[in-house]
Write an enzyme that holds these catalytic residues in place. Structure first.
Site, mmCIF file in Angstrom:
data_model
loop_
_atom_site.group_PDB
_atom_site.id
_atom_site.type_symbol
_atom_site.label_atom_id
_atom_site.label_comp_id
_atom_site.label_asym_id
_atom_site.label_seq_id
_atom_site.Cartn_x
_atom_site.Cartn_y
_atom_site.Cartn_z
ATOM 1 N N LYS A 73 -12.467 -1.481 7.362
ATOM 2 C CA LYS A 73 -11.794 -2.530 8.138
ATOM 3 C C LYS A 73 -12.158 -2.417 9.618
ATOM 4 O O LYS A 73 -12.816 -3.290 10.171
ATOM 5 C CB LYS A 73 -10.292 -2.460 7.928
ATOM 6 N N ASP B 45 -1.109 6.406 6.556
ATOM 7 C CA ASP B 45 -2.256 5.623 6.101
ATOM 8 C C ASP B 45 -2.622 4.596 7.176
ATOM 9 O O ASP B 45 -2.020 3.529 7.252
ATOM 10 C CB ASP B 45 -1.881 4.932 4.779
ATOM 11 N N TRP C 103 0.825 -1.218 0.000
ATOM 12 C CA TRP C 103 0.000 0.000 0.000
ATOM 13 C C TRP C 103 0.849 1.254 0.000
ATOM 14 O O TRP C 103 0.501 2.257 -0.645
ATOM 15 C CB TRP C 103 -1.003 -0.022 1.149
#
Ligand code: PLP
Length: 361
Positions: free
Chosen positions: A197, A173, A101
């Protein structure tokens, strides 16, 4: 059978929250309609929005000089929003490439700047690890430094809190780790996270931004990604994802009722210890991340004999243990054990793993 869902996202939500949402779907607050059918500008929804922000602020101890934005666009939207909002008249930013990511954020940022890429990946005793922050070579010219504290796919984490001095703007992030353990928000310029999530349904993205960083967006920044525009409009410049926002609010209340972040942090540690312990005790399973960098949210593991992978997935699914297939980039298995996964779910998984090894080892 009781089903436990180990999906990496969209992921399992707390059972109590789903039950309440289901009840309220028929008749929300006596309005005879559901919360997703009312105006975001009405008093009733504004209350939902304000409660959610207040509860999140309480949970994360967000200082008063930080704004909370409820956005569209997901984590990837923020990969673009960050440079568009923070670059100012600079041309570079530090990007730490710790995994899939973080690398995706770099790829997007390259549309807007020339990144100073810092690769912290190292091998320690044959295990994947990441260099500590003191070994990151930051550039003096950088507008900010970006990193991803929890790599959802690689299962690798940076738990260290940044401490680069007050001149360095840190952007992170937190998509797959927000609200899972205490975070000192004051160390960051921007924290962002897709909701799907640890927070709620997909479609909502949280941004927590220090207020002195507002007002610097490039003219090319789309208004719906512009932190200042969003802030000036209480995150309602365009129609927000109202149902996801409402559900996130229910999750925040659930977390508060269950002792907040400090309490869930302890349970998350127990869950991770149980699962990694089971993997480490056997030669049948393995995880190749160094202990200090192991993610407590996403636990990838391999079977020593990958020919058993399909059988493992079939049998685990039949036992009510869903979504254990590893990411296609990595293979093997992955168990995502976010806040909503109870300890009993991880216990069921480890019982299954021990039994599977006995039958096939
Ligand atoms: N960042 C991290 C750490 C993620 O795990 C994900 C998705 O899984 C993303 C970013 C991308 O998020 P989205 O799909 O919301 O754009």
């Amino acid at each position: 059978t009781q089903v436990y869902n180990f999906s990496s996202g969209p992921a399992m939500l707390p059972a109590d929250v789903l039950k309440l949402a289901q009840q309220e779907l028929r008749d929300w607050h006596g309005l005879g309609t559901s919360v997703m059918e009312i105006s975001h500008r009405g008093k009733a929804f504004i209350q939902v929005a304000e409660d959610a922000e207040r509860d999140l602020r309480d949970l994360m101890h967000i200082p008063a000089n930080y704004r909370v934005l409820f956005c569209h666009g997901g984590g990837r939207g923020q990969f673009a929003a960050l440079p568009l909002n923070l670059l100012g008249d600079k041309t570079t930013a530090d990007y730490v490439d710790g995994g899939y990511w973080a690398a995706s954020a770099i790829k997007e940022a390259k549309k807007y700047l020339t990144p100073n890429v810092i690769d912290p990946k190292i091998i320690v005793d044959g295990k994947r690890a990441l260099k500590p922050m003191r070994d990151w070579q930051l550039s003096d010219e950088a507008a900010f430094v970006h990193y991803c504290p929890n790599e959802t796919i690689d299962g690798i984490a940076i738990d260290e809190m940044p401490d680069f001095g007050s001149d360095t703007v840190v952007a992170a992030d937190f998509s797959s780790t927000i609200l899972s353990s205490p975070v000192d928000v004051s160390r960051f310029g921007v924290i962002y996270a897709g909701a799907q999530k640890n927070i709620g349904p997909a479609g909502l993205t949280l941004v927590i931004v220090r207020d002195d960083l507002l007002g610097k967006a490039s003219v090319a920044c789309p208004s719906i990604l512009d932190y200042t525009v969003l802030n000036d409009n209480d995150s309602m410049f365009n129609t927000p994802p109202t149902f996801a926002w409402y559900l996130a609010g229910l999750v925040f209340k659930w977390l508060k009722q269950n002792g907040g972040v400090a309490a869930i942090d302890k349970i998350n540690q127990q869950k991770a210890d149980l699962l990694y312990g089971t993997i480490d005790r056997s030669d049948f399973y393995r995880n190749d991340v160094a202990t200090a960098n192991r993610s407590r949210m996403n636990v990838p593991f391999q079977l020593a004999d990958s020919r058993l992978d399909d059988l493992f997935l079939e049998a685990s699914f039949a036992a009510g243990l869903h979504a254990l297939k590893g990411h296609r980039a990595v293979g093997g298995m992955r168990a995502s054990i976010y806040n909503a996964m109870p300890l009993a779910g991880v216990q069921a998984l480890t019982d299954f793993m021990v039994d599977f090894e006995r039958r096939h080892g």
